[in-house]
Design a protein around this motif. Sequence first.
Motif, mmCIF file in Angstrom:
data_model
loop_
_atom_site.group_PDB
_atom_site.id
_atom_site.type_symbol
_atom_site.label_atom_id
_atom_site.label_comp_id
_atom_site.label_asym_id
_atom_site.label_seq_id
_atom_site.Cartn_x
_atom_site.Cartn_y
_atom_site.Cartn_z
ATOM 1 N N PHE A 134 -31.631 25.948 0.786
ATOM 2 C CA PHE A 134 -31.224 24.631 0.322
ATOM 3 C C PHE A 134 -32.281 24.118 -0.644
ATOM 4 N N THR A 135 -31.942 23.037 -1.355
ATOM 5 C CA THR A 135 -32.850 22.522 -2.382
ATOM 6 C C THR A 135 -33.335 21.117 -2.088
ATOM 7 N N SER A 136 -32.806 20.451 -1.076
ATOM 8 C CA SER A 136 -33.196 19.077 -0.768
ATOM 9 C C SER A 136 -34.260 19.060 0.321
ATOM 10 N N GLY A 137 -34.517 17.852 0.815
ATOM 11 C CA GLY A 137 -35.419 17.716 1.943
ATOM 12 C C GLY A 137 -36.850 17.397 1.601
ATOM 13 N N TYR A 138 -37.111 16.864 0.414
ATOM 14 C CA TYR A 138 -38.475 16.528 0.018
ATOM 15 C C TYR A 138 -38.790 15.045 0.198
ATOM 16 N N LYS A 139 -37.900 14.325 0.871
ATOM 17 C CA LYS A 139 -38.130 12.904 1.135
ATOM 18 C C LYS A 139 -37.888 12.631 2.615
ATOM 19 N N LEU A 140 -38.633 11.695 3.141
ATOM 20 C CA LEU A 140 -38.474 11.335 4.540
ATOM 21 C C LEU A 140 -37.080 10.778 4.806
ATOM 22 N N GLU A 141 -36.497 10.124 3.795
ATOM 23 C CA GLU A 141 -35.173 9.539 3.970
ATOM 24 C C GLU A 141 -34.078 10.589 4.123
ATOM 25 N N ASP A 142 -34.385 11.851 3.820
ATOM 26 C CA ASP A 142 -33.391 12.914 3.948
ATOM 27 C C ASP A 142 -33.131 13.298 5.407
ATOM 28 N N TYR A 143 -33.974 12.821 6.320
ATOM 29 C CA TYR A 143 -33.908 13.279 7.703
ATOM 30 C C TYR A 143 -33.545 12.147 8.651
ATOM 31 N N ILE A 144 -32.874 12.533 9.723
ATOM 32 C CA ILE A 144 -32.635 11.630 10.847
ATOM 33 C C ILE A 144 -33.706 11.936 11.890
ATOM 34 N N ILE A 145 -34.489 10.941 12.255
ATOM 35 C CA ILE A 145 -35.620 11.143 13.157
ATOM 36 C C ILE A 145 -35.273 10.611 14.535
ATOM 37 N N GLY A 146 -35.546 11.405 15.544
ATOM 38 C CA GLY A 146 -35.274 11.034 16.921
ATOM 39 C C GLY A 146 -36.524 10.608 17.660
ATOM 40 N N ASN A 147 -36.642 11.050 18.898
ATOM 41 C CA ASN A 147 -37.753 10.640 19.753
ATOM 42 C C ASN A 147 -39.006 11.473 19.502
ATOM 43 N N GLN A 148 -40.103 10.943 19.957
ATOM 44 C CA GLN A 148 -41.368 11.667 19.876
ATOM 45 C C GLN A 148 -41.359 12.810 20.889
ATOM 46 N N ILE A 149 -41.785 14.006 20.462
ATOM 47 C CA ILE A 149 -41.810 15.164 21.355
ATOM 48 C C ILE A 149 -43.219 15.715 21.549
ATOM 49 N N GLY A 150 -44.194 15.149 20.857
ATOM 50 C CA GLY A 150 -45.558 15.630 21.019
ATOM 51 C C GLY A 150 -46.542 14.765 20.275
ATOM 52 N N LYS A 151 -47.780 14.804 20.732
ATOM 53 C CA LYS A 151 -48.849 14.029 20.080
ATOM 54 C C LYS A 151 -50.164 14.739 20.329
ATOM 55 N N GLY A 152 -50.935 14.929 19.264
ATOM 56 C CA GLY A 152 -52.228 15.567 19.386
ATOM 57 C C GLY A 152 -53.336 14.658 18.908
ATOM 58 N N SER A 153 -54.442 15.264 18.530
ATOM 59 C CA SER A 153 -55.596 14.481 18.104
ATOM 60 C C SER A 153 -55.505 14.038 16.646
ATOM 61 N N ASN A 154 -54.564 14.625 15.880
ATOM 62 C CA ASN A 154 -54.484 14.264 14.460
ATOM 63 C C ASN A 154 -53.059 14.115 13.941
ATOM 64 N N ALA A 155 -52.063 14.100 14.835
ATOM 65 C CA ALA A 155 -50.681 14.006 14.370
ATOM 66 C C ALA A 155 -49.758 13.663 15.532
ATOM 67 N N ALA A 156 -48.570 13.197 15.181
ATOM 68 C CA ALA A 156 -47.482 12.983 16.142
ATOM 69 C C ALA A 156 -46.283 13.777 15.652
ATOM 70 N N VAL A 157 -45.504 14.317 16.589
ATOM 71 C CA VAL A 157 -44.371 15.180 16.251
ATOM 72 C C VAL A 157 -43.091 14.538 16.781
ATOM 73 N N TYR A 158 -42.063 14.500 15.924
ATOM 74 C CA TYR A 158 -40.782 13.899 16.286
ATOM 75 C C TYR A 158 -39.656 14.900 16.058
ATOM 76 N N GLU A 159 -38.625 14.819 16.897
ATOM 77 C CA GLU A 159 -37.435 15.617 16.666
ATOM 78 C C GLU A 159 -36.681 15.044 15.478
ATOM 79 N N ALA A 160 -35.976 15.938 14.757
ATOM 80 C CA ALA A 160 -35.319 15.501 13.528
ATOM 81 C C ALA A 160 -34.109 16.374 13.237
ATOM 82 N N ALA A 161 -33.269 15.870 12.355
ATOM 83 C CA ALA A 161 -32.107 16.611 11.873
ATOM 84 C C ALA A 161 -31.953 16.358 10.383
ATOM 85 N N ALA A 162 -31.248 17.277 9.703
ATOM 86 C CA ALA A 162 -31.054 17.163 8.246
ATOM 87 C C ALA A 162 -29.577 17.299 7.944
ATOM 88 N N PRO A 163 -28.835 16.222 7.934
ATOM 89 C CA PRO A 163 -27.386 16.306 7.702
ATOM 90 C C PRO A 163 -27.005 16.759 6.310
#
Length: 575
Positions: A134-163
């Motif tokens: 695919f050619t898209s997906g370079y903007k945060l607005e391209d994704y649907i973001i869900g709940n937080q699934i992880g957190k470390g010392s320098n980042a947080a991780v969230y579940e996401a989808a790309a419709p």
Amino acid sequence: MSVKHAISRGLELGRSVFQLGLLKSGGRVVAKLRADRFRVGPSVRTVQPQAFLPSRYRYYRTSLKGLAAQLQSAGFRRRFGGGSPRNRAVFLAFGLGVGLIEQQLEDDRKSAATCQEIQAVFSKKRFQTPLKPFTSGYKLEDYIIGNQIGKGSNAAVYEAAAPFAPPKGGENGSLVQLREDEEEGETNRSLTCCSLKKFPLAIKMMWNFGAGSSSEAILKSMSQELVPAAAQALKQENEQITLDGHFGVLPKRVSAHPNVIRVYRAFTADVPLLPGAEEEYPDVLPARLNPDGLGNNRTLFLVMKNYPRTLRQYLEGSTPSRRQGSLMMLQLLEGVDHLCRQGVAHRDLKSDNVLLEFDSDGCPRLVITDFGCCLAQSDSSLQLPFNSMWVNRGGNASLMAPEVTTAVPGSGVVIDYSKADAWAVGAISYEIFGQHNPFYRAVGLESRSYQEKQLPPLPASVPADVQLVTRLLLRRNPSKRPSARVAANMLHLSLWGRKALANQDSIGMKKLADWLLCQSAVVLLKGCSGPSGYTVEAELQRSFLSNLDLEDLRTAYSSPSSSPSPSMESTPTSS
């Protein structure tokens, strides 16, 4: 067989002649040999022959087989020409020994050629990521973001989808095609399968304290995170930025591998107020979202596949079978070897930084992630100048290899990371087999000062081969520690070569090469194991065959751990 090994074999043969009593005075024999050296000298000189020399003479000058024939002939001439018994014995024994060495070298040449041919076949088929082009997906607005699934010392991780990127077939969905569960209610997939179908991606939001808010500054500061990035992960204009990183050089990009995370997209964007942000990490938010926040307005976002859990989370509630545990350890070694071959040291390998999913057989598939502390210099030396205490040694201090944690800064001092990650795999293997990591407990061992005899034993149910590999990986001296490739080969030979190579001491490299050819044919005939792709075992076998090297294989083959072990005979089962 190496030249050093070949010469030692010849010397052993000569030594046996002495022990049989055929030679009585070593000193006199040496003197005789020195005197006779000039009579047989043309056969042992290393100077290349001139083109005008007769072909037979050139053969004697350049061939071990020719040297053996000449020495044996000299021995017989002395036998019938009245030569001393000492000289006759020396020439005959040495001539026969060199003849045997030539045969072994010929076998090695054929084995090396076989390894190269097999490697060429399996190296052509690169690991295919599950990402749909695919050619898209370079903007945060391209994704649907869900709940937080992880957190470390320098980042947080969230579940996401790309419709914007439906799967093949035109159905509504996300950009990564996930396979369906084979059985409803299977414990390995029961809790997270629904969430993964809805959010097959994960977005990692880095915390930006001091990198500024320009895209160029952010990408340079966090360039190590881009080491596992795919070819089109960054926009083309951002690819032109010199990502000099913390070490002043352009970090490498590693190729795809089944046991290394793949970053599909990387971009900078304004920090949003995501679920749980005010409770979980208020201090890293920018002032526009939290007046007391210390973060910058923009940061780096990484798009990856969403995995059900980390290795640590899995091991807290599950115990893998003996064979699965061996395969899990082998996957970590294959991932580390892949990184080392491309000049990358992870430097923060721990069970929290290993993600896990399951193949169609229910076997855990492990993926190394979180490259924020990695060493990825352009020279591929895996050596970091350590001239100041301010030089960053890496991540988790508990799992730093002894050569890293004991290094003292100074002029000309370098830290060699070529076997540091392999040492960490040895420590993590305790967790895989249901034990506490001996370097984690409050009263546990310290990598700086532990003695190898202090290492706790693994459970008796752990295969003897795995126990030995673990002990070897945790050797303090890196020169006595196997590389990740050699350790992986030891486990490969134990898992799949036990029947064909049962009588290890009575066979040579030729039989090993024959087994490799049979193994290659089996793997090629198996191919993919269905629509879900390769199983873990198939991926490991292909990794083994695509990385064949005669010397690495010989080192692993000559180790006691490559002998068959009854405990490895268990069939794969789900935990």
